[in-house]
Design an enzyme around this catalytic site. Structure first.
Site, PDB file in Angstrom:
ATOM      1  N   MET A  30       0.841  -1.199   0.000  1.00 17.68           N
ATOM      2  CA  MET A  30       0.000   0.000   0.000  1.00 17.68           C
ATOM      3  C   MET A  30       0.877   1.251   0.000  1.00 17.68           C
ATOM      4  O   MET A  30       0.429   2.341   0.356  1.00 17.68           O
ATOM      5  CB  MET A  30      -0.953  -0.003   1.196  1.00 17.68           C
ATOM      6  N   GLY A  31       2.134   1.074  -0.418  1.00 19.79           N
ATOM      7  CA  GLY A  31       3.023   2.222  -0.519  1.00 19.79           C
ATOM      8  C   GLY A  31       3.594   2.635   0.823  1.00 19.79           C
ATOM      9  O   GLY A  31       3.587   1.860   1.783  1.00 19.79           O
ATOM     10  N   HIS A  37       9.525  -3.628   3.342  1.00 19.76           N
ATOM     11  CA  HIS A  37       9.096  -3.880   1.960  1.00 19.76           C
ATOM     12  C   HIS A  37      10.295  -4.234   1.079  1.00 19.76           C
ATOM     13  O   HIS A  37      10.231  -5.128   0.243  1.00 19.76           O
ATOM     14  CB  HIS A  37       8.402  -2.636   1.378  1.00 19.76           C
ATOM     15  N   ASP A 152       2.102  -9.296   9.388  1.00 20.96           N
ATOM     16  CA  ASP A 152       0.662  -9.528   9.220  1.00 20.96           C
ATOM     17  C   ASP A 152       0.446 -11.032   9.063  1.00 20.96           C
ATOM     18  O   ASP A 152       0.018 -11.510   8.000  1.00 20.96           O
ATOM     19  CB  ASP A 152       0.151  -8.762   7.998  1.00 20.96           C
ATOM     20  N   SER A 187       6.652  -0.650   9.861  1.00 21.56           N
ATOM     21  CA  SER A 187       5.298  -0.450   9.355  1.00 21.56           C
ATOM     22  C   SER A 187       5.205   0.951   8.769  1.00 21.56           C
ATOM     23  O   SER A 187       5.863   1.883   9.262  1.00 21.56           O
ATOM     24  CB  SER A 187       4.272  -0.596  10.482  1.00 21.56           C
TER      25      SER A 187
END
Length: 282
Positions: A30-31, A37, A152, A187
């Site tokens: 979600m950028g 990431h 997650d 996060s």
């Protein structure tokens, strides 16, 4: 670096790679990208000829409209970060209409009960939104391998269940939690932490590590009581839940068994920022 905003154009590009039998790795995001990431992207680059990263803030998985509104959107910075990793990465940054075609609603899913545990109890409809967007992205990209972080963990389990239930031909790969030097799980929401909350947030992982040690000799209920007491004494963090669960069913453990694997899950608020984390216990 190639950035696509329309599914028709990225599909046309990816068909050329598929025709050459080149494997496609996919990292949906979600950028507001961070080093967590990047670790997923590097894993994908190691194991695939082509890597696609999607950047899309999915409205159907937000149960809180303010959270959706405030979610960081940093496409230019994200693109620069990915370009520094590899100029061969393909980015898919669609509009809401390109994904949902004027019907921004969640599909209804059954995840075998996984959706009713933990996050499902506190975020109504969240996993239908997750299932909807991931399924659509899989249908658009048609990856061979898709990479998700274990932060997650429940989401990872649900995506694996969806892939199995819908016979989607993709290998779902779970990757270890990437942490800041102070232990805080990385996060995109961490960027919104005010300084005093950022300073105290590592308490979450510190508590998880001690809970893991205690789980070796104490019952799940005793460990849970201890964790709740720690948060009662930590005025800047508000505990939403702490649960020790079976990794297969995600149901809270009632009595420990040497034949099962367990994981501790936690959600807490630092002011208005919701943070989650988890740790393997055995």
């Amino acid at each position: 670096m190639r950035v696509f905003t329309e599914k028709k154009l990225i599909q046309k590009q990816l068909q050329q790679f598929k025709a050459k039998k080149q494997t496609i790795g996919f990292v949906p995001t979600m950028g507001a990208l961070h080093l967590g990431h990047v670790s997923l992207v590097k894993k994908a680059l190691e194991n695939n000829a082509v890597v696609v990263v999607s950047i899309f803030v999915n409205p159907t998985q937000f149960d809180n409209s303010e959270d959706l509104k405030n979610y960081p959107r940093t496409l230019e910075r994200d693109t620069n970060l990915l370009n520094a990793v590899s100029s061969s990465i393909i980015i898919y940054a669609p509009s809401v209409d390109d994904i949902y075609e004027g019907n921004t609603k969640s599909q209804k899913f059954s995840f075998g009960g996984l959706e009713f545990e933990m996050e499902g109890k506190f975020r109504v409809g969240h996993f239908d939104g997750v299932g909807t967007i991931v399924k659509r992205l899989f249908e658009i990209i048609k990856p061979d391998n898709a990479y998700f972080g274990e932060k997650d963990f429940q989401q990872l389990a649900i995506i694996k269940a969806m892939v199995k239930n819908h016979n989607i031909p993709v290998n779902v790969v779970g990757c270890p939690i990437h942490r800041e030097t102070n232990g805080l799980a990385m996060s995109s929401r961490n960027e919104r932490l005010k300084p005093k909350y950022k300073k105290v947030a590592p308490f979450i992982f510190k508590t998880l590590k001690t809970a893991k040690k205690k789980f070796g000799t104490k019952s799940a209920s005793k460990v849970t009581e201890w964790v709740e007491k720690q948060f009662d004494n930590q005025e800047l963090l508000e505990l939403e839940y702490f649960i020790i669960a079976d990794v297969e069913s995600l149901k809270p453990v009632k009595r420990k068994s040497n034949k099962k694997e367990y994981r501790a899950f936690i959600a807490a608020y630092a002011d208005d920022i919701r943070l989650i984390d988890n740790i393997a216990l055995n």
